[in-house]
Design a protein around this motif. Structure first.
Motif, PDB file in Angstrom:
ATOM      1  N   LEU A  97       0.826  -1.222   0.000  1.00 26.09           N
ATOM      2  CA  LEU A  97       0.000   0.000   0.000  1.00 26.09           C
ATOM      3  C   LEU A  97       0.855   1.264   0.000  1.00 26.09           C
ATOM      4  O   LEU A  97       0.334   2.375  -0.180  1.00 26.09           O
ATOM      5  CB  LEU A  97      -0.931   0.029   1.217  1.00 26.09           C
ATOM      6  N   VAL A  99       3.119   2.082   2.660  1.00 25.52           N
ATOM      7  CA  VAL A  99       3.348   2.627   4.013  1.00 25.52           C
ATOM      8  C   VAL A  99       4.827   2.996   4.197  1.00 25.52           C
ATOM      9  O   VAL A  99       5.157   4.121   4.577  1.00 25.52           O
ATOM     10  CB  VAL A  99       2.904   1.630   5.109  1.00 25.52           C
ATOM     11  N   SER A 100       5.706   2.061   3.916  1.00 21.86           N
ATOM     12  CA  SER A 100       7.136   2.350   4.139  1.00 21.86           C
ATOM     13  C   SER A 100       7.613   3.448   3.189  1.00 21.86           C
ATOM     14  O   SER A 100       8.400   4.327   3.585  1.00 21.86           O
ATOM     15  CB  SER A 100       7.977   1.082   3.980  1.00 21.86           C
ATOM     16  N   LEU A 122       5.840  -6.373  -7.493  1.00 28.67           N
ATOM     17  CA  LEU A 122       5.669  -7.292  -8.618  1.00 28.67           C
ATOM     18  C   LEU A 122       4.566  -6.794  -9.542  1.00 28.67           C
ATOM     19  O   LEU A 122       3.587  -6.169  -9.073  1.00 28.67           O
ATOM     20  CB  LEU A 122       5.304  -8.676  -8.081  1.00 28.67           C
ATOM     21  N   HIS A 128       1.373 -13.480  -6.021  1.00 29.96           N
ATOM     22  CA  HIS A 128       2.035 -13.456  -4.711  1.00 29.96           C
ATOM     23  C   HIS A 128       0.940 -13.225  -3.673  1.00 29.96           C
ATOM     24  O   HIS A 128       0.085 -12.341  -3.850  1.00 29.96           O
ATOM     25  CB  HIS A 128       3.093 -12.355  -4.637  1.00 29.96           C
ATOM     26  N   PRO A 132      -0.921  -6.408  -3.511  1.00 33.09           N
ATOM     27  CA  PRO A 132      -2.081  -5.560  -3.179  1.00 33.09           C
ATOM     28  C   PRO A 132      -3.011  -5.278  -4.354  1.00 33.09           C
ATOM     29  O   PRO A 132      -3.990  -4.531  -4.190  1.00 33.09           O
ATOM     30  CB  PRO A 132      -1.411  -4.259  -2.724  1.00 33.09           C
ATOM     31  N   PRO A 153      14.896  -6.935  -6.387  1.00 29.90           N
ATOM     32  CA  PRO A 153      16.351  -6.810  -6.418  1.00 29.90           C
ATOM     33  C   PRO A 153      16.906  -6.570  -7.818  1.00 29.90           C
ATOM     34  O   PRO A 153      17.954  -5.937  -7.972  1.00 29.90           O
ATOM     35  CB  PRO A 153      16.837  -8.148  -5.849  1.00 29.90           C
ATOM     36  N   PHE A 169      15.671  -0.889   1.475  1.00 30.00           N
ATOM     37  CA  PHE A 169      14.742  -1.506   2.425  1.00 30.00           C
ATOM     38  C   PHE A 169      14.152  -2.748   1.766  1.00 30.00           C
ATOM     39  O   PHE A 169      13.474  -2.654   0.723  1.00 30.00           O
ATOM     40  CB  PHE A 169      13.643  -0.503   2.790  1.00 30.00           C
TER      41      PHE A 169
HETATM   42  C1  LIG Z   1       4.653  -7.216   3.421  1.00 29.28           C
HETATM   43  S1  LIG Z   1       4.267  -6.468   1.926  1.00 29.28           S
HETATM   44  C2  LIG Z   1       5.233  -5.012   2.009  1.00 29.28           C
HETATM   45  C3  LIG Z   1       4.637  -3.920   2.862  1.00 29.28           C
HETATM   46  C4  LIG Z   1       5.019  -2.529   2.371  1.00 29.28           C
HETATM   47  N1  LIG Z   1       6.447  -2.280   2.503  1.00 29.28           N
HETATM   48  C5  LIG Z   1       4.233  -1.407   3.029  1.00 29.28           C
HETATM   49  O1  LIG Z   1       4.829  -0.549   3.645  1.00 29.28           O
HETATM   50  O2  LIG Z   1       2.995  -1.382   2.910  1.00 29.28           O
HETATM   51  C6  LIG Z   1       5.156  -7.456   0.772  1.00 29.28           C
HETATM   52  C7  LIG Z   1       5.053  -6.960  -0.656  1.00 29.28           C
HETATM   53  O3  LIG Z   1       6.187  -7.468  -1.360  1.00 29.28           O
HETATM   54  C8  LIG Z   1       5.807  -7.758  -2.689  1.00 29.28           C
HETATM   55  N2  LIG Z   1       6.843  -8.647  -3.250  1.00 29.28           N
HETATM   56  C9  LIG Z   1       7.060  -9.958  -2.992  1.00 29.28           C
HETATM   57  N3  LIG Z   1       8.120 -10.408  -3.692  1.00 29.28           N
HETATM   58  C10 LIG Z   1       8.600  -9.344  -4.406  1.00 29.28           C
HETATM   59  C11 LIG Z   1       9.662  -9.164  -5.326  1.00 29.28           C
HETATM   60  N4  LIG Z   1      10.490 -10.163  -5.670  1.00 29.28           N
HETATM   61  N5  LIG Z   1       9.846  -7.946  -5.865  1.00 29.28           N
HETATM   62  C12 LIG Z   1       9.033  -6.915  -5.551  1.00 29.28           C
HETATM   63  N6  LIG Z   1       8.011  -7.027  -4.686  1.00 29.28           N
HETATM   64  C13 LIG Z   1       7.785  -8.231  -4.117  1.00 29.28           C
HETATM   65  C14 LIG Z   1       4.395  -8.326  -2.534  1.00 29.28           C
HETATM   66  O4  LIG Z   1       3.669  -8.235  -3.735  1.00 29.28           O
HETATM   67  C15 LIG Z   1       3.830  -7.424  -1.421  1.00 29.28           C
HETATM   68  O5  LIG Z   1       3.162  -6.306  -1.970  1.00 29.28           O
END
Ligand SMILES: C[S@@+](CC[C@H](N)C(=O)[O-])C[C@H]1O[C@@H](n2cnc3c(N)ncnc32)[C@H](O)[C@@H]1O
Length: 247
Positions: A97, A99-100, A122, A128, A132, A153, A169
């Motif tokens: 969403l 937040v960070s 993604l 995944h 969101p 990455p 991050f």
């Molecule tokens: C726990 S949430 C992150 C929360 C987010 N930082 C926030 O502040 O709202 C994990 C997110 O990582 C994404 N994700 C998972 N693997 C990923 C990848 N290899 N590259 C980019 N995003 C990825 C997912 O789609 C998901 O939206």
């Protein structure tokens, strides 16, 4: 007696002193300056004006981002590293969403840190559990945060190539192999990057996912970073860990 005097002095402060302190706090809120004697900035051990930063987190950040997924002590660490390091580039994933991304934007703006914030998630077609969907980046859509679609990455490697003083991050997929891969690709592209990892809380004997925590230990060994400053916000789940580059 001394205590009573102290209390009288504190509460007997005249209006001018109160006004002057208020103005000082306001100025500090907009342009952070280290306290006298503190290391200036950059690649030294992290130090922040914790009460002042706490006021920023309390008054400015918590009303916007609340306490989940980053409780206040984690917000403090996220903000402290930005204020201390003054990174020229901040790269993070996943966006979710936003937040960070919003936290990094707000703290950089409040403390006059000239940085570019990039946030990666993604593409919608990649399955995944935490993706969101069309709510991606909701909290930063109207702000100068650059949103990217792709594998975190991999996109980050290109963004980090010309960074002088980057902060990364990592908050994407939290399995051990994923975080290990994330960290490796970042450190190959930017060996001097400061790294923040989320979901790092370690509780022996629990059923918690220890993937992020365990992979960081391996990364520190692999990249000869065992003498780095490592700071954990580890009061409970989810947990945050900062690995600062060597001075
Ligand atoms: C726990 S949430 C992150 C929360 C987010 N930082 C926030 O502040 O709202 C994990 C997110 O990582 C994404 N994700 C998972 N693997 C990923 C990848 N290899 N590259 C980019 N995003 C990825 C997912 O789609 C998901 O939206």
């Amino acid at each position: 007696m001394a205590k009573a005097d102290g209390a009288r002095h504190k509460f007997g402060m005249d209006a001018f002193t109160r006004w002057r302190r208020g103005m000082r706090a306001l100025v500090r809120g907009w342009s952070w300056r280290p306290s006298p004697g503190a290391p200036r900035t950059g690649r030294v051990r992290l130090e922040c004006d914790a009460p002042e930063l706490g006021r920023f987190v309390w008054h400015r950040l918590l009303p916007v981002v609340e306490t989940s997924p980053y409780p206040p002590h984690e917000l403090m660490l996220m903000c402290a590293v930005v204020v201390h390091l003054r990174p020229d580039v901040i790269v993070e994933w996943g966006t979710h969403l936003g937040v960070s991304a919003r936290v990094f934007h707000e703290v950089a703006q409040a403390y006059g840190v000239a940085t570019q914030v990039h946030s990666i998630d993604l593409p919608p077609g990649v399955a995944h559990a935490e993706h969101p969907g069309d709510r991606r980046g909701l909290l930063v859509r109207h702000l100068p945060v650059t949103l990217h679609e792709g594998d975190g990455p991999v996109v980050a490697q290109a963004l980090l190539r010309h960074a002088r003083n980057p902060l990364v991050f990592i908050d994407g997929d939290h399995r051990y192999e994923s975080v290990l891969r994330d960290g490796r690709l970042v450190l190959q592209a930017a060996p001097n990057a400061a790294l923040l990892f989320h979901d790092t809380f370690f509780q022996p004997g629990s059923g918690y996912n220890h993937g992020p925590h365990d992979s960081i230990r391996v990364l520190l060994r692999e990249f000869g970073r065992e003498d780095c400053q490592v700071i954990e916000a580890a009061l409970g789940l989810p947990g945050l860990m900062l690995v600062m580059p060597r001075g």
